[in-house]
Design a protein around this motif. Structure first.
Motif, PDB file in Angstrom:
ATOM      1  N   HIS A 139      16.081 -22.059  -0.523  1.00 52.12           N
ATOM      2  CA  HIS A 139      15.035 -22.225   0.600  1.00 52.12           C
ATOM      3  C   HIS A 139      14.151 -20.942   0.655  1.00 52.12           C
ATOM      4  N   ASP A 140      12.607 -21.257   0.491  1.00 51.86           N
ATOM      5  CA  ASP A 140      11.844 -20.170   0.302  1.00 51.86           C
ATOM      6  C   ASP A 140      11.473 -19.476   1.924  1.00 51.86           C
ATOM      7  N   LEU A 141      11.477 -18.257   1.985  1.00 52.13           N
ATOM      8  CA  LEU A 141      11.263 -17.689   3.108  1.00 52.13           C
ATOM      9  C   LEU A 141       9.978 -16.614   2.816  1.00 52.13           C
ATOM     10  N   PHE A 142       8.890 -16.868   3.415  1.00 54.77           N
ATOM     11  CA  PHE A 142       7.795 -16.129   3.030  1.00 54.77           C
ATOM     12  C   PHE A 142       7.375 -14.951   3.847  1.00 54.77           C
ATOM     13  N   MET A 143       7.097 -13.699   3.378  1.00 51.64           N
ATOM     14  CA  MET A 143       6.894 -12.823   4.085  1.00 51.64           C
ATOM     15  C   MET A 143       5.328 -12.748   4.204  1.00 51.64           C
ATOM     16  N   ASP A 144       4.725 -13.229   5.379  1.00 56.43           N
ATOM     17  CA  ASP A 144       3.362 -13.484   5.764  1.00 56.43           C
ATOM     18  C   ASP A 144       3.005 -12.305   6.546  1.00 56.43           C
ATOM     19  N   ILE A 145       1.467 -11.762   6.284  1.00 53.13           N
ATOM     20  CA  ILE A 145       0.778 -10.999   6.952  1.00 53.13           C
ATOM     21  C   ILE A 145       0.885 -11.049   8.466  1.00 53.13           C
ATOM     22  N   GLY A 146       1.203  -9.943   9.130  1.00 48.99           N
ATOM     23  CA  GLY A 146       1.484  -9.941  10.652  1.00 48.99           C
ATOM     24  C   GLY A 146       2.778 -10.205  11.152  1.00 48.99           C
ATOM     25  N   GLU A 147       3.657 -10.598  10.265  1.00 50.53           N
ATOM     26  CA  GLU A 147       4.987 -10.916  10.556  1.00 50.53           C
ATOM     27  C   GLU A 147       5.822  -9.528  11.059  1.00 50.53           C
ATOM     28  N   PRO A 148       6.406  -9.478  12.247  1.00 53.61           N
ATOM     29  CA  PRO A 148       7.377  -8.217  12.607  1.00 53.61           C
ATOM     30  C   PRO A 148       8.501  -8.276  11.521  1.00 53.61           C
ATOM     31  N   ILE A 149       8.734  -7.029  10.820  1.00 48.42           N
ATOM     32  CA  ILE A 149       9.887  -6.990  10.001  1.00 48.42           C
ATOM     33  C   ILE A 149      10.528  -5.559  10.225  1.00 48.42           C
ATOM     34  N   LYS A 150      11.724  -5.569  10.042  1.00 51.99           N
ATOM     35  CA  LYS A 150      12.744  -4.451  10.079  1.00 51.99           C
ATOM     36  C   LYS A 150      13.240  -3.864   8.984  1.00 51.99           C
ATOM     37  N   PHE A 151      13.257  -2.661   8.606  1.00 48.21           N
ATOM     38  CA  PHE A 151      13.380  -1.840   7.394  1.00 48.21           C
ATOM     39  C   PHE A 151      13.969  -0.743   7.657  1.00 48.21           C
ATOM     40  N   ARG A 152      14.663  -0.374   6.662  1.00 46.67           N
ATOM     41  CA  ARG A 152      15.461   1.154   6.647  1.00 46.67           C
ATOM     42  C   ARG A 152      14.612   1.941   5.688  1.00 46.67           C
ATOM     43  N   VAL A 153      14.410   3.387   6.453  1.00 46.52           N
ATOM     44  CA  VAL A 153      13.802   4.380   5.776  1.00 46.52           C
ATOM     45  C   VAL A 153      14.753   4.706   4.503  1.00 46.52           C
ATOM     46  N   SER A 154      14.152   4.766   3.376  1.00 49.24           N
ATOM     47  CA  SER A 154      15.281   5.264   2.133  1.00 49.24           C
ATOM     48  C   SER A 154      14.575   6.657   1.508  1.00 49.24           C
ATOM     49  N   ARG A 155      13.265   6.787   1.752  1.00 49.38           N
ATOM     50  CA  ARG A 155      12.733   7.866   0.963  1.00 49.38           C
ATOM     51  C   ARG A 155      11.137   8.261   1.602  1.00 49.38           C
ATOM     52  N   GLU A 156      10.891   9.611   1.544  1.00 47.32           N
ATOM     53  CA  GLU A 156       9.629  10.050   2.007  1.00 47.32           C
ATOM     54  C   GLU A 156       9.046  10.864   0.993  1.00 47.32           C
ATOM     55  N   ILE A 157       7.849  10.903   0.977  1.00 54.52           N
ATOM     56  CA  ILE A 157       6.945  11.460  -0.301  1.00 54.52           C
ATOM     57  C   ILE A 157       5.802  12.271   0.444  1.00 54.52           C
ATOM     58  N   PHE A 158       5.810  13.666   0.277  1.00 53.30           N
ATOM     59  CA  PHE A 158       4.537  14.486   0.649  1.00 53.30           C
ATOM     60  C   PHE A 158       3.797  14.838  -0.618  1.00 53.30           C
ATOM     61  N   GLU A 159       2.801  14.655  -0.448  1.00 54.04           N
ATOM     62  CA  GLU A 159       1.751  15.225  -1.759  1.00 54.04           C
ATOM     63  C   GLU A 159       0.602  15.991  -1.221  1.00 54.04           C
ATOM     64  N   GLU A 160       0.478  17.168  -1.671  1.00 52.46           N
ATOM     65  CA  GLU A 160      -0.649  18.107  -1.318  1.00 52.46           C
ATOM     66  C   GLU A 160      -1.913  17.677  -1.776  1.00 52.46           C
ATOM     67  N   SER A 161      -2.601  17.356  -0.736  1.00 46.22           N
ATOM     68  CA  SER A 161      -4.041  16.751  -1.129  1.00 46.22           C
ATOM     69  C   SER A 161      -5.298  17.764  -0.862  1.00 46.22           C
ATOM     70  N   SER A 162      -5.972  17.898  -1.819  1.00 46.21           N
ATOM     71  CA  SER A 162      -7.108  18.758  -1.723  1.00 46.21           C
ATOM     72  C   SER A 162      -8.480  18.150  -1.804  1.00 46.21           C
ATOM     73  N   PRO A 163      -9.562  18.733  -1.164  1.00 44.55           N
ATOM     74  CA  PRO A 163     -10.842  18.106  -1.440  1.00 44.55           C
ATOM     75  C   PRO A 163     -11.296  18.051  -2.755  1.00 44.55           C
ATOM     76  N   ILE A 164     -12.188  16.852  -3.158  1.00 50.42           N
ATOM     77  CA  ILE A 164     -12.387  16.438  -4.433  1.00 50.42           C
ATOM     78  C   ILE A 164     -13.920  17.123  -4.818  1.00 50.42           C
ATOM     79  N   GLY A 165     -14.366  18.043  -3.859  1.00 51.54           N
ATOM     80  CA  GLY A 165     -15.779  18.412  -4.086  1.00 51.54           C
ATOM     81  C   GLY A 165     -16.714  17.891  -3.401  1.00 51.54           C
ATOM     82  N   PRO A 166     -17.915  18.502  -3.165  1.00 51.79           N
ATOM     83  CA  PRO A 166     -19.087  17.935  -2.503  1.00 51.79           C
ATOM     84  C   PRO A 166     -19.819  17.105  -3.049  1.00 51.79           C
TER      85      PRO A 166
END
Length: 246
Positions: A139-166
C-alpha cells in the motif's frame, strides 16, 4: 531542542542611541547582531535571555561610539543527537525529504533513512513508502508537502561560510564576456554553503508522517469495537422479548 549559551562580546553603541538606557541599547544591539544567525559549532541564535554582567564603557579615539564588554546568555536552537522532533514536509527531491520547523528549514531526511522500501515519484515529486500488507501486497503511503512528520535527529553539520566577495561594477561586467560572467555566477552559487544543517531519520516504528500512524490507530480501535460486538449474544426471554447479554 533549545539551549542557553553563555557568550561574551564587546558591544558598540552608536551616539544616536545614547538617549536610551545603556542596558536597553545593548539588548537591542545584541539581538540585531545575533538573532537568526548561526554561530559555528554552537547553533542558530534565537533571542537574548538575559545580561549577566557589564564592564565599564569606553570611547575609543576617533570613534564617538561607546564600547562595552558584555557577558550574556542567549537562547540557541541546537537539538541533541537522538532527540525526536515534529516538523512539516517542505519539499521532496532525489536527495531525500526536506523538512521545516517554521523557523529552521535546513533539515534533510536522506533516502537511506526513510522507511524501507521507499521510492521517489518523479511525477508527484514525493517519496512513497511501500507499506507491506498481510496478503503480500503493498500500500503506497505518500509523503506530501505540508504533512506533519516526526523524525529523529541523527547528525548535525556545521560549515564555515565566508563572503564570496562584493558584486562586480558595471564597468567590470562590461569588460568581461557573457560566457565568463556566466561561469563566475555559477561558481559563486556553488560556493554558497549552509552554515548549519540537520540530518534526520524516520526508519523506525512510530516515526514518519503522523497520518500514517493515526490511520493505523483508528483501524486498531475499529477492530476492537468489532470484537466487542462479536462477544454480545442475543437471547429471548420467556415473554419472547429480546435481551442482550455479554
Amino acid at each position: 531542542m533549545f539551549v542557553l549559551a553563555e557568550l561574551k562580546d564587546t558591544i558598540r553603541i552608536a551616539p544616536d542611541q545614547f538617549h536610551l538606557k545603556l542596558v536597553e541599547a545593548i539588548r537591542d544591539e545584541i539581538n540585531r547582531k545575533l538573532a537568526n544567525k548561526v554561530l559555528l559549532n554552537l547553533g542558530l541564535c534565537i533571542a537574548l535571555k538575559d545580561i549577566v554582567s557589564l564592564k565599564d564603557s569606553i570611547i575609543l579615539p576617533g570613534d564617538g561610539a561607546s564600547h562595552t564588554e558584555v557577558l550574556f546568555r542567549y537562547i540557541v536552537f541546537r537539538p541533541t543527537i537522538g532527540s525526536i522532533l515534529t516538523g512539516k514536509i517542505r519539499s521532496c527531491s532525489r536527495e531525500g525529504v526536506h523538512v521545516t520547523l517554521g523557523f529552521f528549514d535546513d533539515i534533510l531526511i536522506p533516502p537511506s533513512a526513510l522507511q524501507h522500501p521507499s521510492r521517489f515519484e518523479e511525477a508527484e515529486q514525493a517519496w512513497v513508502w511501500e507499506y507491506p500488507l498481510e496478503d503480500g501486497a503493498k500500500h503506497d503511503l505518500f509523503m506530501d508537502i505540508g504533512e506533519p512528520i516526526k523524525f529523529r535527529v541523527s547528525r548535525e553539520i556545521f560549515e564555515e561560510s565566508s563572503p564570496i566577495g562584493p558584486p562586480k561594477t558595471d564597468a567590470q561586467q562590461a569588460s568581461t564576456s557573457a560566457a565568463a560572467s556566466a561561469a563566475v555566477a555559477s561558481s559563486q552559487q556553488t560556493e554558497v554553503k549552509t552554515p548549519y544543517r540537520i540530518v534526520a531519520a524516520i526508519n523506525e516504528s512510530g516515526l514518519g508522517v503522523l497520518s500514517w500512524w493515526d490511520q493505523q490507530n483508528q483501524g486498531a480501535e475499529e477492530g476492537d469495537e468489532n470484537e466487542d460486538e462479536d462477544n454480545i449474544e442475543y437471547e429471548n426471554d420467556e415473554d419472547g422479548e429480546g435481551a442482550y447479554e455479554e
